[in-house]
Enzyme design. Structure first.
Site, mmCIF file in Angstrom:
data_model
loop_
_atom_site.group_PDB
_atom_site.id
_atom_site.type_symbol
_atom_site.label_atom_id
_atom_site.label_comp_id
_atom_site.label_asym_id
_atom_site.label_seq_id
_atom_site.Cartn_x
_atom_site.Cartn_y
_atom_site.Cartn_z
ATOM 1 N N ASP A 58 3.500 19.065 -0.093
ATOM 2 C CA ASP A 58 4.891 18.607 0.065
ATOM 3 C C ASP A 58 5.991 19.649 -0.187
ATOM 4 O OD1 ASP A 58 3.141 16.522 -0.295
ATOM 5 O OD2 ASP A 58 4.292 15.528 -1.857
ATOM 6 N N GLU A 240 4.881 7.118 -1.409
ATOM 7 C CA GLU A 240 5.115 8.420 -2.034
ATOM 8 C C GLU A 240 6.444 8.997 -1.548
ATOM 9 O OE1 GLU A 240 0.675 10.151 -2.743
ATOM 10 O OE2 GLU A 240 1.401 10.471 -0.723
HETATM 11 C C1 FRU Z 1 2.207 13.517 -1.426
HETATM 12 C C2 FRU Z 1 1.698 13.683 -2.848
HETATM 13 C C3 FRU Z 1 2.747 13.258 -3.849
HETATM 14 C C4 FRU Z 1 2.353 14.019 -5.074
HETATM 15 C C5 FRU Z 1 1.855 15.311 -4.495
HETATM 16 C C6 FRU Z 1 0.709 15.927 -5.247
HETATM 17 O O1 FRU Z 1 1.572 14.341 -0.507
HETATM 18 O O2 FRU Z 1 0.509 12.958 -3.011
HETATM 19 O O3 FRU Z 1 2.805 11.867 -4.053
HETATM 20 O O4 FRU Z 1 3.426 14.208 -5.945
HETATM 21 O O5 FRU Z 1 1.444 15.037 -3.173
HETATM 22 O O6 FRU Z 1 0.406 17.180 -4.762
#
Ligand code: FRU
Length: 535
Positions: A58, A240
């Site tokens: 992300d 998320e």
């Molecule tokens: C989304 C996610 C978020 C988390 C991060 C962990 O892709 O799963 O929810 O904070 O990636 O790397």
């Protein structure tokens, strides 16, 4: 003597064996290096951001300040698969040329560093500012993997860090975490915004399959306000990376609030994707617009991108365009196969940045549009323009003599649409082809990467074409796409439908053609610009 002779033979055998071992090891290394070089030159994008090495997911903490865009990102600096997360960091003046910076946030006693956001605290509400230096505040999730392994439900909490040098270096707040876990396993990805009307901060986070809203005056003490999402939207996966922003409704005096929520799995074409809700926010609670809710209940077609590779996208803080649009950027991959894609020594790229606008086709029916934002002009090495191309079965639009298709931006209009299919084909002499286009019978766009090159690393990658709806009934279809080595970003009808997908062809694509049985349709105002390596 015999003894000595035998010894010599033995020694020679041993030496031969050792050297054979060395050679096979060398060969293995060589193979590995060749593979890496091939992947490096074939798949490393020209102008999308990728980390120099290892894993990325992300985008995090994005903000704009003093002419610089800051992009932090979920990063495992020691491996090309997901692991203990850090915040990597990159900066850019134009969202095209990126410079990777030292790691911004390392794991600590409270856990690894998951996704979150950053804001420019102009009024020093946090009190972290010193000697007139405006603090930048990052709020992120601490993920305590040990606690998780021990069976705790409380392993995700929210913490903060501040920067007094415009985002280059960070100090963690001494009293972290600032939001304790209330007993929810998936409790993460805080996005902070300034709510002008009440002069306060709002924090939105994902909690299992809903979102929660908090308020604060100082970014440190947060009070729970409300939650959103029960019984509405897609719930086929965990929620998320939420976001919340206000947008003018184009062509009206009205404004509306847009709430983004990424979901994994559950995307319209499988795996990860980002849905959105349009409604109002009164400083305490987000309520979805009644018409929007009705439409969503009939058929959920509210995704920022229908392609498989745009996830966890959020907006830049401290940035608004003249028309008050917001700037949005996502991770160009999908949890279905992100850890298996055949690139090394890095894994994953970000999408290009897009401006989001809110439009209505009929009064009260809101829809997001994505407009490719960057100004590529300074990097364009060649432009080809063709006017009024009549179509006849298969038409070659450009080939490698015209333009290098590994980095290109194309725009065109298809006029006088007929009830048939328009298939664009990118092809090379290795027999790979990436197909995308529009089926006017079904009013549906598609991307088919089944024969696009390497697909076997995942069961789902090339399994079936991705589909997306067309939202207008215009006679002319406007198409824009951005090609960058191993990705395509397609914007139809001025960004009303967007599809972003990655692919791994065995050699660069050499031709772009259009296949259709239409008889009257034409390609109008076709232009393609070549963009060489920038990063
Ligand atoms: C989304 C996610 C978020 C988390 C991060 C962990 O892709 O799963 O929810 O904070 O990636 O790397």
């Amino acid at each position: 003597m015999i003894f000595r002779k035998e010894n010599t033979v033995l020694c020679m055998l041993l030496l031969a064996l050792l050297s054979a071992c060395g050679t096979s090891e060398k060969k293995e290394n060589q193979k590995e290096m060749n593979k890496e070089n091939v992947e490096e030159s074939r798949y490393r994008p020209n102008f999308h951001f990728t980390p120099k090495k290892n894993w990325m997911n992300d985008p995090n903490g994005m903000f704009y300040l003093k002419g610089t865009y800051h992009l932090y990102f979920q990063h495992h600096p020691e491996s090309s698969v997901w692991g203990p997360m850090h915040w990597g960091h990159a900066i850019s003046k134009d969202l095209i040329h990126w410079e990777e910076q030292p790691i911004a946030l390392y794991p600590d006693a409270l856990g690894t560093i998951f996704s979150g956001s950053a804001v420019v605290d102009y009024n020093n509400t946090s009190g972290f500012g010193k000697e007139g230096q405006t603090p930048i505040i990052a709020i992120y999730t601490n993920h305590d993997a040990e606690a998780e392994q021990k069976g705790s439900q409380l392993f995700q909490t929210q913490s903060m860090a501040y920067s007094l040098d415009d985002g280059q270096t960070w100090t963690k707040h001494a009293e972290n975490p600032i939001i304790e876990n209330p007993g929810i396993r998936d409790f993460r990805d805080p996005k902070v915004i300034w709510y002008e009307k009440d002069q306060k901060w709002i924090l939105i986070l994902a909690a299992a399959q809903i979102t929660q809203f908090y308020e604060s005056k100082d970014l440190k003490k947060w009070t729970f306000l409300s939650s959103f999402g029960e019984g509405i939207g897609n719930h086929n996966g965990v929620w998320e990376c939420p976001d919340l922003f206000e947008l003018p409704v184009k062509g009206t005096k009205e404004t509306k609030w847009v709430h983004l929520v990424s979901i994994n799995p559950g995307g319209p074409n499988g795996g990860s994707a980002t849905q959105y809700f349009v409604g109002d926010f009164d400083g305490k609670q987000f309520t979805v617009d009644p018409n929007f809710q009705k439409e969503m209940e009939q058929e959920h077609r509210f995704w920022t991108d229908f392609g498989k590779d745009n996830y966890a996208g959020v907006t830049y803080s401290n940035w608004k365009s003249e028309s008050k649009g917001v700037l949005y950027q996502g991770w160009m991959s999908n949890w279905e196969y992100a850890q298996e894609v055949p690139t090394s020594p890095w894994r994953s790229a970000m999408t290009t940045a897009r401006e989001l606008e809110l439009v209505t086709e009929q009064p009260g029916h809101y829809r997001l549009r994505s407009i490719a934002h960057s100004n590529w002009e300074p990097y364009i090495s060649k432009t080809i323009e063709k006017k009024l191309l009549p179509l006849e079965g298969e038409t070659t639009l450009v080939d490698e003599k015209d333009i290098d298709l590994s980095g290109a931006i194309a725009q065109m209009e298809l006029s006088k649409l007929e009830n048939t299919t328009y298939t664009f084909v990118l092809a090379n002499s290795s027999g790979d082809s990436l197909k995308f286009g529009y089926n006017h019978n079904e009013k549906q766009f598609f991307i088919d990467r089944k024969q696009s090159g390497q697909v076997d690393f995942s069961k789902t990658f090339g399994a079936k074409p991705s589909l997306a709806p067309r939202f207008t009934s215009k006679e002319t279809l406007e198409i824009k796409f951005i090609l960058d080595k191993a990705s395509i970003e397609l914007f139809y009808d001025e960004g009303a439908t967007v599809m972003t997908e990655i692919f791994f062809s065995n050699a660069p694509f050499q031709t772009l053609s259009l296949i259709t049985s239409a008889e009257q349709s034409r390609v109008e105002a076709f232009s393609i610009k070549e963009l060489k390596k920038v990063n």
